[in-house]
Motif scaffolding. Structure first.
Motif, PDB file in Angstrom:
ATOM      1  N   GLU A 148      -7.098   4.087  -5.049  1.00  0.00           N
ATOM      2  CA  GLU A 148      -8.355   4.762  -4.718  1.00  0.00           C
ATOM      3  C   GLU A 148      -8.422   5.122  -3.235  1.00  0.00           C
ATOM      4  O   GLU A 148      -8.820   6.227  -2.873  1.00  0.00           O
ATOM      5  CB  GLU A 148      -9.545   3.879  -5.095  1.00  0.00           C
ATOM      6  N   ALA A 149      -8.005   4.196  -2.371  1.00  0.00           N
ATOM      7  CA  ALA A 149      -8.020   4.466  -0.928  1.00  0.00           C
ATOM      8  C   ALA A 149      -7.081   5.621  -0.581  1.00  0.00           C
ATOM      9  O   ALA A 149      -7.424   6.487   0.236  1.00  0.00           O
ATOM     10  CB  ALA A 149      -7.626   3.208  -0.156  1.00  0.00           C
ATOM     11  N   ASP A 171      -6.936  -4.963  -9.892  1.00  0.00           N
ATOM     12  CA  ASP A 171      -7.949  -4.698  -8.861  1.00  0.00           C
ATOM     13  C   ASP A 171      -7.309  -4.314  -7.532  1.00  0.00           C
ATOM     14  O   ASP A 171      -7.742  -3.365  -6.871  1.00  0.00           O
ATOM     15  CB  ASP A 171      -8.855  -5.915  -8.671  1.00  0.00           C
ATOM     16  N   ILE A 172      -6.271  -5.034  -7.131  1.00  0.00           N
ATOM     17  CA  ILE A 172      -5.601  -4.765  -5.854  1.00  0.00           C
ATOM     18  C   ILE A 172      -4.955  -3.382  -5.877  1.00  0.00           C
ATOM     19  O   ILE A 172      -5.175  -2.558  -4.985  1.00  0.00           O
ATOM     20  CB  ILE A 172      -4.544  -5.850  -5.563  1.00  0.00           C
ATOM     21  N   LYS A 179       0.840  -1.187   0.000  1.00  0.00           N
ATOM     22  CA  LYS A 179       0.000   0.000   0.000  1.00  0.00           C
ATOM     23  C   LYS A 179       0.881   1.245   0.000  1.00  0.00           C
ATOM     24  O   LYS A 179       1.929   1.257   0.638  1.00  0.00           O
ATOM     25  CB  LYS A 179      -0.904   0.019   1.232  1.00  0.00           C
ATOM     26  N   GLY A 212      -5.524  -0.925  -7.928  1.00  0.00           N
ATOM     27  CA  GLY A 212      -6.567   0.086  -8.097  1.00  0.00           C
ATOM     28  C   GLY A 212      -7.244   0.429  -6.784  1.00  0.00           C
ATOM     29  O   GLY A 212      -7.509   1.601  -6.491  1.00  0.00           O
ATOM     30  N   ASP A 213      -7.525  -0.580  -5.965  1.00  0.00           N
ATOM     31  CA  ASP A 213      -8.137  -0.340  -4.654  1.00  0.00           C
ATOM     32  C   ASP A 213      -7.213   0.481  -3.761  1.00  0.00           C
ATOM     33  O   ASP A 213      -7.661   1.388  -3.054  1.00  0.00           O
ATOM     34  CB  ASP A 213      -8.482  -1.662  -3.970  1.00  0.00           C
ATOM     35  N   TRP A 214      -5.917   0.176  -3.766  1.00  0.00           N
ATOM     36  CA  TRP A 214      -4.965   0.921  -2.931  1.00  0.00           C
ATOM     37  C   TRP A 214      -4.830   2.365  -3.399  1.00  0.00           C
ATOM     38  O   TRP A 214      -4.749   3.269  -2.584  1.00  0.00           O
ATOM     39  CB  TRP A 214      -3.601   0.230  -2.924  1.00  0.00           C
TER      40      TRP A 214
END
Length: 133
Positions: free
Chosen positions: A62-63, A55-56, A21, A58-60
């Motif tokens: 975005e967060a 996906d992984i 992250k 992208g999620d990090w």
């Protein structure tokens, strides 16, 4: 040690930089660049084996964005002003909202948008109704 773990350990030094992250802007920038490269490679192929990595990451990303670059709160009237300017519209160009004086009162904060007006605006600008709420 099972074979999958052995294989992961063997390749970890190559994969590890992508699987953390972001803690700062430099980490964030690296992940965004990696995400750009992955999406260039994958294209529209949702079944590509690297899609789970997209996906992984992208999620990090975005967060991190949500925490460090929160979207400002805007009112429906702010959105209305913005789309009117974007489309070069005047107060008289929105008959579904009301007369020019009604639109003027809404824009000045003397009157609030009602449900009928919000629905008309959403339909007119082809956007979700919640943009004007």
């Amino acid at each position: 040690m099972n074979a999958l773990i052995a294989q992961a350990a063997e390749h970890w030094k190559f994969v590890a930089p992508l699987l953390r992250k972001p803690k700062n802007e430099a980490d964030y920038d690296e992940l965004v660049a990696a995400l750009d490269g992955l999406t260039d490679l994958i294209g529209d192929d949702e079944s590509h084996p690297l899609m789970s990595l997209v996906d992984i990451i992208g999620d990090w990303v975005e967060a991190y964005d949500l925490e460090h670059r929160p979207m400002p709160k805007v009112s429906g009237v702010d959105v209305l002003r913005s789309v009117m300017q974007e489309h070069g519209l005047t107060q008289s160009d929105l008959p579904g909202v009301g007369t020019q004086s009604v639109v003027s009162e809404i824009l000045s904060g003397k009157r609030q948008l009602n449900v009928r007006q919000i629905r008309w605006l959403a339909d007119y600008f082809k956007v979700p109704v919640d943009m004007f709420i």
